[in-house]
Write a protein that holds these residues in place. Sequence first.
Motif, PDB file in Angstrom:
ATOM      1  N   ARG A 114      -0.037   6.979   8.790  1.00 56.98           N
ATOM      2  CA  ARG A 114       0.439   7.022   7.334  1.00 56.98           C
ATOM      3  C   ARG A 114      -0.514   7.773   6.435  1.00 56.98           C
ATOM      4  O   ARG A 114      -0.221   8.908   5.892  1.00 56.98           O
ATOM      5  CB  ARG A 114       0.944   5.736   6.766  1.00 56.98           C
ATOM      6  N   LEU A 115      -1.799   7.276   6.389  1.00 58.49           N
ATOM      7  CA  LEU A 115      -2.794   7.828   5.673  1.00 58.49           C
ATOM      8  C   LEU A 115      -3.201   9.279   6.047  1.00 58.49           C
ATOM      9  O   LEU A 115      -3.197  10.055   4.872  1.00 58.49           O
ATOM     10  CB  LEU A 115      -4.113   6.687   5.813  1.00 58.49           C
ATOM     11  N   LEU A 116      -3.240   9.393   7.330  1.00 61.47           N
ATOM     12  CA  LEU A 116      -3.565  10.639   7.730  1.00 61.47           C
ATOM     13  C   LEU A 116      -2.545  11.795   7.450  1.00 61.47           C
ATOM     14  O   LEU A 116      -2.798  12.902   7.025  1.00 61.47           O
ATOM     15  CB  LEU A 116      -4.076  10.812   9.230  1.00 61.47           C
ATOM     16  N   SER A 117      -1.446  11.465   7.547  1.00 65.67           N
ATOM     17  CA  SER A 117      -0.324  12.120   7.272  1.00 65.67           C
ATOM     18  C   SER A 117      -0.112  12.707   5.763  1.00 65.67           C
ATOM     19  O   SER A 117      -0.153  13.649   5.374  1.00 65.67           O
ATOM     20  CB  SER A 117       0.907  11.497   7.506  1.00 65.67           C
ATOM     21  N   GLU A 129      -6.316  22.914  11.384  1.00 66.90           N
ATOM     22  CA  GLU A 129      -7.437  22.396  12.221  1.00 66.90           C
ATOM     23  C   GLU A 129      -8.370  21.823  11.096  1.00 66.90           C
ATOM     24  O   GLU A 129      -9.033  20.690  11.514  1.00 66.90           O
ATOM     25  CB  GLU A 129      -7.953  23.379  13.072  1.00 66.90           C
ATOM     26  N   GLN A 130      -8.735  22.684  10.207  1.00 62.60           N
ATOM     27  CA  GLN A 130      -9.746  22.037   9.004  1.00 62.60           C
ATOM     28  C   GLN A 130      -9.311  20.873   8.362  1.00 62.60           C
ATOM     29  O   GLN A 130      -9.950  19.987   8.216  1.00 62.60           O
ATOM     30  CB  GLN A 130     -10.032  23.221   8.223  1.00 62.60           C
ATOM     31  N   ALA A 131      -7.847  21.064   8.134  1.00 57.41           N
ATOM     32  CA  ALA A 131      -7.242  19.887   7.246  1.00 57.41           C
ATOM     33  C   ALA A 131      -7.273  18.505   8.238  1.00 57.41           C
ATOM     34  O   ALA A 131      -7.521  17.394   7.671  1.00 57.41           O
ATOM     35  CB  ALA A 131      -5.555  20.261   7.054  1.00 57.41           C
ATOM     36  N   THR A 132      -7.080  18.615   9.477  1.00 55.83           N
ATOM     37  CA  THR A 132      -7.123  17.628  10.545  1.00 55.83           C
ATOM     38  C   THR A 132      -8.521  16.911  10.403  1.00 55.83           C
ATOM     39  O   THR A 132      -8.690  15.538  10.302  1.00 55.83           O
ATOM     40  CB  THR A 132      -6.862  17.978  11.731  1.00 55.83           C
ATOM     41  N   VAL A 133      -9.552  17.636  10.401  1.00 54.18           N
ATOM     42  CA  VAL A 133     -11.066  17.155  10.587  1.00 54.18           C
ATOM     43  C   VAL A 133     -11.203  16.610   9.132  1.00 54.18           C
ATOM     44  O   VAL A 133     -11.784  15.570   9.068  1.00 54.18           O
ATOM     45  CB  VAL A 133     -11.886  18.302  10.841  1.00 54.18           C
ATOM     46  N   ILE A 134     -10.780  17.311   8.039  1.00 52.35           N
ATOM     47  CA  ILE A 134     -11.218  16.523   6.644  1.00 52.35           C
ATOM     48  C   ILE A 134     -10.389  15.502   6.364  1.00 52.35           C
ATOM     49  O   ILE A 134     -11.011  14.601   5.684  1.00 52.35           O
ATOM     50  CB  ILE A 134     -11.080  17.786   5.620  1.00 52.35           C
ATOM     51  N   ALA A 135      -9.270  15.407   6.791  1.00 50.87           N
ATOM     52  CA  ALA A 135      -8.289  14.153   6.657  1.00 50.87           C
ATOM     53  C   ALA A 135      -9.141  12.930   7.371  1.00 50.87           C
ATOM     54  O   ALA A 135      -9.062  12.011   6.751  1.00 50.87           O
ATOM     55  CB  ALA A 135      -7.135  14.655   7.270  1.00 50.87           C
ATOM     56  N   ASN A 136      -9.531  13.155   8.508  1.00 50.68           N
ATOM     57  CA  ASN A 136     -10.377  12.244   9.210  1.00 50.68           C
ATOM     58  C   ASN A 136     -11.495  11.711   8.505  1.00 50.68           C
ATOM     59  O   ASN A 136     -12.080  10.647   8.484  1.00 50.68           O
ATOM     60  CB  ASN A 136     -10.388  12.782  10.650  1.00 50.68           C
ATOM     61  N   LEU A 161       0.863  -1.248   0.049  1.00 48.15           N
ATOM     62  CA  LEU A 161      -0.008   0.147  -0.169  1.00 48.15           C
ATOM     63  C   LEU A 161       0.831   1.366  -0.027  1.00 48.15           C
ATOM     64  O   LEU A 161       0.811   2.204  -0.853  1.00 48.15           O
ATOM     65  CB  LEU A 161      -0.891  -0.087   1.291  1.00 48.15           C
ATOM     66  N   SER A 162       1.796   1.236   0.831  1.00 44.30           N
ATOM     67  CA  SER A 162       2.809   2.561   0.950  1.00 44.30           C
ATOM     68  C   SER A 162       3.303   2.674  -0.455  1.00 44.30           C
ATOM     69  O   SER A 162       3.663   3.775  -0.877  1.00 44.30           O
ATOM     70  CB  SER A 162       3.697   2.180   2.071  1.00 44.30           C
ATOM     71  N   GLN A 163       4.021   1.590  -0.937  1.00 43.63           N
ATOM     72  CA  GLN A 163       4.565   1.596  -2.165  1.00 43.63           C
ATOM     73  C   GLN A 163       3.630   2.238  -3.538  1.00 43.63           C
ATOM     74  O   GLN A 163       4.049   2.853  -3.977  1.00 43.63           O
ATOM     75  CB  GLN A 163       5.254   0.450  -2.932  1.00 43.63           C
ATOM     76  N   THR A 164       2.375   1.736  -3.254  1.00 45.60           N
ATOM     77  CA  THR A 164       1.421   2.412  -4.425  1.00 45.60           C
ATOM     78  C   THR A 164       1.163   3.787  -4.210  1.00 45.60           C
ATOM     79  O   THR A 164       1.090   4.453  -5.263  1.00 45.60           O
ATOM     80  CB  THR A 164       0.323   1.226  -4.193  1.00 45.60           C
ATOM     81  N   VAL A 165       0.765   4.361  -2.912  1.00 48.83           N
ATOM     82  CA  VAL A 165       0.597   5.432  -2.694  1.00 48.83           C
ATOM     83  C   VAL A 165       1.780   6.359  -3.219  1.00 48.83           C
ATOM     84  O   VAL A 165       1.649   7.212  -3.973  1.00 48.83           O
ATOM     85  CB  VAL A 165       0.405   5.845  -1.102  1.00 48.83           C
ATOM     86  N   LEU A 194     -14.180   7.765   5.226  1.00 51.98           N
ATOM     87  CA  LEU A 194     -14.807   7.422   4.029  1.00 51.98           C
ATOM     88  C   LEU A 194     -14.237   6.278   3.296  1.00 51.98           C
ATOM     89  O   LEU A 194     -14.643   5.389   2.640  1.00 51.98           O
ATOM     90  CB  LEU A 194     -14.990   8.689   2.996  1.00 51.98           C
ATOM     91  N   ILE A 195     -12.916   6.358   3.005  1.00 45.43           N
ATOM     92  CA  ILE A 195     -11.963   5.428   2.574  1.00 45.43           C
ATOM     93  C   ILE A 195     -12.312   4.072   3.127  1.00 45.43           C
ATOM     94  O   ILE A 195     -12.322   2.842   2.676  1.00 45.43           O
ATOM     95  CB  ILE A 195     -10.411   5.737   2.653  1.00 45.43           C
ATOM     96  N   ASP A 196     -12.155   4.081   4.604  1.00 50.18           N
ATOM     97  CA  ASP A 196     -12.575   2.676   5.430  1.00 50.18           C
ATOM     98  C   ASP A 196     -13.849   2.177   4.822  1.00 50.18           C
ATOM     99  O   ASP A 196     -13.903   0.986   4.865  1.00 50.18           O
ATOM    100  CB  ASP A 196     -12.301   2.889   6.815  1.00 50.18           C
TER     101      ASP A 196
END
Length: 198
Positions: free
Chosen positions: A132-135, A148-155, A68-72, A160-162
């Motif tokens: 890693r995904l959130l980062s 702060e907004q970026a953290t909320v949206i990343a989560n 997964l990490s290599q694909t990203v 959604l991905i999960d």
Amino acid sequence: MPKVGMPLVRKPQLVQAAMSVIDRVGLHAASISLIAKEAGVSTGIINHYFGGKHGLLEETMREILRQLSQTVTSHLRQIPKTEHVKRINAIVDANFVGFQAENKVAKTWLAFWSYSMHDPQLKRLQRVNEKRLLSHLKIELNTLFTPEQATVIANGIAALIDGIWLRGTLTPEGIDADKARFIINDYLDKQLTFYSLK
């Protein structure tokens, strides 16, 4: 004594065998003997390389995470660093295409998800993957939103991905990368509009 260089052959072979057996019978029924039979080796080889079933399962999870990490990373390399929405799409795509979308990989992921709730080492690996995904997402989102907004949206995107991945894994049609991209872009567009109106 195993031949020199054999771990490079045997370990991936045993990881593939583990995924095939988990795909067929589930994680709890995936015994050392079934995995060894699938790989065409003795059970002693699994104990030699991994110290038993748990070690093999941990290595299988690590291999899925490495892929997964290599694909990203590969997807992100193809997109200019100024194309933030496209780069978010690349991160999304990496979770739904190729190796990650293979049926046996998806079923193994699902089995590990449930198993990691009760196993500290697998839980740690799952947390590494989540961080890693959130980062990756926050790197791109920080250019479009406040931290702060970026953290909320990343989560939100991670959830959604999960969720999309889980539903895709549990349905006969499987994972639909185009649908995932559409849903997540719709969410991202709404966040961009919402925060621009504030």
